[in-house]
Design a protein around this motif. Structure first.
Motif, PDB file in Angstrom:
ATOM      1  N   THR A 260      64.708   1.117  28.964  1.00 54.36           N
ATOM      2  CA  THR A 260      63.481   0.311  28.946  1.00 54.36           C
ATOM      3  C   THR A 260      62.265   1.211  28.760  1.00 54.36           C
ATOM      4  N   PHE A 261      62.244   2.327  29.495  1.00 52.98           N
ATOM      5  CA  PHE A 261      61.150   3.284  29.319  1.00 52.98           C
ATOM      6  C   PHE A 261      61.188   3.872  27.912  1.00 52.98           C
ATOM      7  N   GLY A 262      62.391   4.170  27.418  1.00 58.64           N
ATOM      8  CA  GLY A 262      62.511   4.735  26.083  1.00 58.64           C
ATOM      9  C   GLY A 262      62.020   3.793  25.002  1.00 58.64           C
ATOM     10  N   ARG A 263      62.200   2.502  25.205  1.00 58.52           N
ATOM     11  CA  ARG A 263      61.795   1.517  24.201  1.00 58.52           C
ATOM     12  C   ARG A 263      60.277   1.462  24.044  1.00 58.52           C
ATOM     13  N   GLY A 264      59.565   1.397  25.164  1.00 63.02           N
ATOM     14  CA  GLY A 264      58.123   1.186  25.087  1.00 63.02           C
ATOM     15  C   GLY A 264      57.277   2.405  25.376  1.00 63.02           C
ATOM     16  N   GLY A 265      57.901   3.460  25.939  1.00 64.32           N
ATOM     17  CA  GLY A 265      57.121   4.632  26.299  1.00 64.32           C
ATOM     18  C   GLY A 265      56.195   4.352  27.469  1.00 64.32           C
ATOM     19  N   PRO A 266      55.447   5.351  27.903  1.00 63.26           N
ATOM     20  CA  PRO A 266      54.591   5.191  29.081  1.00 63.26           C
ATOM     21  C   PRO A 266      53.495   4.150  28.916  1.00 63.26           C
ATOM     22  N   THR A 267      53.058   3.885  27.683  1.00 61.56           N
ATOM     23  CA  THR A 267      51.988   2.903  27.492  1.00 61.56           C
ATOM     24  C   THR A 267      52.529   1.487  27.295  1.00 61.56           C
ATOM     25  N   GLY A 268      53.848   1.358  27.203  1.00 57.39           N
ATOM     26  CA  GLY A 268      54.426   0.054  26.920  1.00 57.39           C
ATOM     27  C   GLY A 268      55.235  -0.535  28.056  1.00 57.39           C
ATOM     28  N   GLN A 269      54.968  -0.079  29.279  1.00 59.45           N
ATOM     29  CA  GLN A 269      55.733  -0.575  30.422  1.00 59.45           C
ATOM     30  C   GLN A 269      55.048  -1.722  31.151  1.00 59.45           C
ATOM     31  N   GLY A 270      53.792  -1.942  30.871  1.00 59.39           N
ATOM     32  CA  GLY A 270      53.073  -2.990  31.584  1.00 59.39           C
ATOM     33  C   GLY A 270      52.684  -2.549  32.986  1.00 59.39           C
TER      34      GLY A 270
ATOM     35  N   ARG B  79      68.782  12.829  23.484  1.00 61.37           N
ATOM     36  CA  ARG B  79      67.387  12.410  23.476  1.00 61.37           C
ATOM     37  C   ARG B  79      67.131  11.388  24.592  1.00 61.37           C
ATOM     38  N   GLU B  80      68.086  10.493  24.792  1.00 61.37           N
ATOM     39  CA  GLU B  80      67.918   9.476  25.837  1.00 61.37           C
ATOM     40  C   GLU B  80      67.985  10.085  27.233  1.00 61.37           C
ATOM     41  N   LEU B  81      68.753  11.162  27.395  1.00 60.19           N
ATOM     42  CA  LEU B  81      68.768  11.831  28.694  1.00 60.19           C
ATOM     43  C   LEU B  81      67.411  12.435  29.008  1.00 60.19           C
ATOM     44  N   SER B  82      66.792  13.030  28.010  1.00 61.07           N
ATOM     45  CA  SER B  82      65.449  13.578  28.196  1.00 61.07           C
ATOM     46  C   SER B  82      64.454  12.468  28.553  1.00 61.07           C
ATOM     47  N   THR B  83      64.575  11.336  27.854  1.00 59.00           N
ATOM     48  CA  THR B  83      63.703  10.200  28.142  1.00 59.00           C
ATOM     49  C   THR B  83      63.950   9.655  29.543  1.00 59.00           C
ATOM     50  N   TYR B  84      65.218   9.638  29.957  1.00 61.19           N
ATOM     51  CA  TYR B  84      65.585   9.190  31.309  1.00 61.19           C
ATOM     52  C   TYR B  84      64.807   9.988  32.363  1.00 61.19           C
ATOM     53  N   LEU B  85      64.789  11.303  32.212  1.00 55.27           N
ATOM     54  CA  LEU B  85      64.104  12.157  33.175  1.00 55.27           C
ATOM     55  C   LEU B  85      62.589  11.938  33.145  1.00 55.27           C
ATOM     56  N   LYS B  86      62.035  11.758  31.953  1.00 51.59           N
ATOM     57  CA  LYS B  86      60.596  11.499  31.842  1.00 51.59           C
ATOM     58  C   LYS B  86      60.249  10.166  32.503  1.00 51.59           C
ATOM     59  N   GLY B  87      61.136   9.179  32.363  1.00 47.37           N
ATOM     60  CA  GLY B  87      60.902   7.886  32.998  1.00 47.37           C
ATOM     61  C   GLY B  87      60.855   7.993  34.503  1.00 47.37           C
ATOM     62  N   MET B  88      61.737   8.806  35.085  1.00 47.86           N
ATOM     63  CA  MET B  88      61.736   8.970  36.532  1.00 47.86           C
ATOM     64  C   MET B  88      60.419   9.558  37.023  1.00 47.86           C
ATOM     65  N   THR B  89      59.919  10.541  36.290  1.00 46.35           N
ATOM     66  CA  THR B  89      58.630  11.127  36.663  1.00 46.35           C
ATOM     67  C   THR B  89      57.513  10.090  36.538  1.00 46.35           C
ATOM     68  N   PHE B  90      57.531   9.317  35.454  1.00 48.10           N
ATOM     69  CA  PHE B  90      56.535   8.272  35.243  1.00 48.10           C
ATOM     70  C   PHE B  90      56.570   7.233  36.364  1.00 48.10           C
ATOM     71  N   ALA B  91      57.759   6.853  36.797  1.00 46.73           N
ATOM     72  CA  ALA B  91      57.905   5.769  37.779  1.00 46.73           C
ATOM     73  C   ALA B  91      57.584   6.194  39.201  1.00 46.73           C
ATOM     74  N   GLU B  92      57.388   7.490  39.444  1.00 43.75           N
ATOM     75  CA  GLU B  92      57.095   7.935  40.807  1.00 43.75           C
ATOM     76  C   GLU B  92      55.820   7.313  41.366  1.00 43.75           C
ATOM     77  N   GLN B  93      54.968   6.790  40.500  1.00 47.30           N
ATOM     78  CA  GLN B  93      53.747   6.137  40.970  1.00 47.30           C
ATOM     79  C   GLN B  93      54.046   4.938  41.870  1.00 47.30           C
ATOM     80  N   LEU B  94      55.264   4.400  41.795  1.00 48.33           N
ATOM     81  CA  LEU B  94      55.644   3.260  42.626  1.00 48.33           C
ATOM     82  C   LEU B  94      55.956   3.667  44.066  1.00 48.33           C
ATOM     83  N   GLY B  95      56.248   4.942  44.286  1.00 45.27           N
ATOM     84  CA  GLY B  95      56.682   5.391  45.602  1.00 45.27           C
ATOM     85  C   GLY B  95      55.736   5.056  46.744  1.00 45.27           C
ATOM     86  N   PRO B  96      54.463   5.444  46.666  1.00 45.09           N
ATOM     87  CA  PRO B  96      53.547   5.148  47.762  1.00 45.09           C
ATOM     88  C   PRO B  96      53.384   3.653  48.040  1.00 45.09           C
ATOM     89  N   GLN B  97      53.581   2.807  47.030  1.00 42.12           N
ATOM     90  CA  GLN B  97      53.491   1.363  47.263  1.00 42.12           C
ATOM     91  C   GLN B  97      54.585   0.901  48.218  1.00 42.12           C
TER      92      GLN B  97
END
Length: 361
Positions: free
Chosen positions: A109-119, A259-277
């Motif tokens: 899902t992260f790979g499809r839309g990238g960081p600006t396409g996750q909503g 390539r998808e494994l690399s994207t997987y790891l980038k997605g995890m870093t991107f999603a860390e913003q949810l942690g404090p919530q």
């Protein structure tokens, strides 16, 4: 919760593998592909993108018999898609139809839309998307209710769904269950981490954790991630699971390209913003009355989401049926370290309840 340490452990392998390692990866992926093949006439093996929450989100549906109960998984991380564990959990698909979903900020899902396409990246949005996906699954598979299974960070969303939508779910199963208490009641875990750091002579890290205090509600996203990394790397069992189960599952996944494994790891870093919530939630204040069966299966040595708060929470709630069990010789990622034990619990404790209260009722 564990994105930083997964990224740190796997990035070097993904970035620059030797030719021999690539060859072995190809060999293992081929074996896993054969293992994942579903040939039964009543089976289902579908995957692709579904329009959920205004964006394309990746969904996999697998099982050997469409008549089996349907599981919807809510994965952890945040951003840690469970799709990589498919070869390890292949036996589950003999007894359940397993729906795996890459949440916004995760995997394909992260790979499809990238960081600006996750909503919008919020717990409330993920809960809405989960309901929308549940409706899609009910219609696609022709069932009235699905069995909700959530692990780690996903269990925060899972409890909210279980409270609010008993009309959609036949039961709730939490594993690596988070019990958020609005940042309170973390003193024991904080003290245990400090003791492990002190024993290891990691004085710089000890000073950092001590300065952070046990009140997680005042942590930044960076502090939250740093704390999680230290919890994992200072516990031998959890760190071993990270290396032998999580990283190996990533590297040998037949469902992901390099390539998808690399994207997987980038997605995890991107999603860390949810942690404090998630830290700010108080599960008791959110509600202790459940109108569906509730099960919690926890690793007996989990230092990330310790079993005792989960057991206490289960004691405090009301539910038509409730049960607690430990997965032996397991820390975090208990269901993936010992998928056989988890399946046995699903068949002996959960499946009989579904039989008495059919998924289609």
């Amino acid at each position: 919760m564990l994105g930083t340490i997964v990224t740190a452990s796997a990035a070097a392998v993904v970035a620059g593998p030797a030719a021999g390692l690539l060859g072995y990866r190809q060999f293992k992926r081929a074996a896993h592909t054969r293992r994942l093949r579903i040939a039964s006439p009543e089976g289902i093996d579908e995957s692709g993108f579904v329009r959920i929450g205004g964006i394309d989100q990746y969904v996999s549906v697998r099982g050997e018999d469409r008549r089996n109960p349907v599981i919807l998984e809510i994965h952890g991380g945040p951003g840690a898609s469970n799709l990589v564990f498919a070869p390890r959990t292949r036996a589950w698909e003999k007894h359940f139809t397993l729906v795996r979903w890459d949440l916004p900020g995760a995997g394909k899902t992260f790979g499809r839309g990238g960081p600006t396409g996750q909503g919008e990246m919020s717990l409330a949005r993920l809960e809405r998307d989960a309901v929308e996906l549940t409706e899609h699954v009910r219609a696609r598979l022709g069932v009235d209710k699905v069995l909700l299974v959530a692990n780690s960070f996903g269990s925060v969303i899972g409890l909210r769904l279980a409270r609010s939508h008993p009309e959609l779910y036949s039961a709730y199963v939490g594993t690596d269950q988070n019990i958020a208490a609005g940042g309170r009641d973390r003193a024991a875990a904080h003290h245990a981490l400090c003791e492990r750091l002190r024993a290891a002579g990691k004085h710089k890290e000890l000073a950092t954790v001590t300065a952070m205090t046990a009140d997680a509600t005042v942590w930044s996203a960076q502090q939250w991630s740093q704390y999680a990394k230290l919890v994992v790397t200072t516990d031998p069992l959890t760190y071993d699971t990270m290396k032998t189960v999580v990283i190996r599952s990533l590297w040998f996944s037949p469902l992901h390209t390099l390539r998808e494994l690399s994207t997987y790891l980038k997605g995890m870093t991107f999603a860390e913003q949810l942690g404090p919530q998630a830290v700010a939630i108080d599960e008791h204040a959110e509600g202790t009355a459940f109108r569906l069966p509730v099960f919690i299966f926890q690793g007996d040595q989990d230092v990330v989401t310790p079993p005792e708060p989960a057991r206490q929470f289960l004691d405090d709630i009301t539910a038509p049926v409730k049960d607690f069990a430990l997965i032996r010789d397991a820390g975090h990622f208990a269901s993936f370290r010992h998928p056989d034990q988890f399946l046995d619990l699903m068949l002996t404790k959960v499946r009989p309840v579904l039989t008495r209260n059919p998924v289609s009722s």
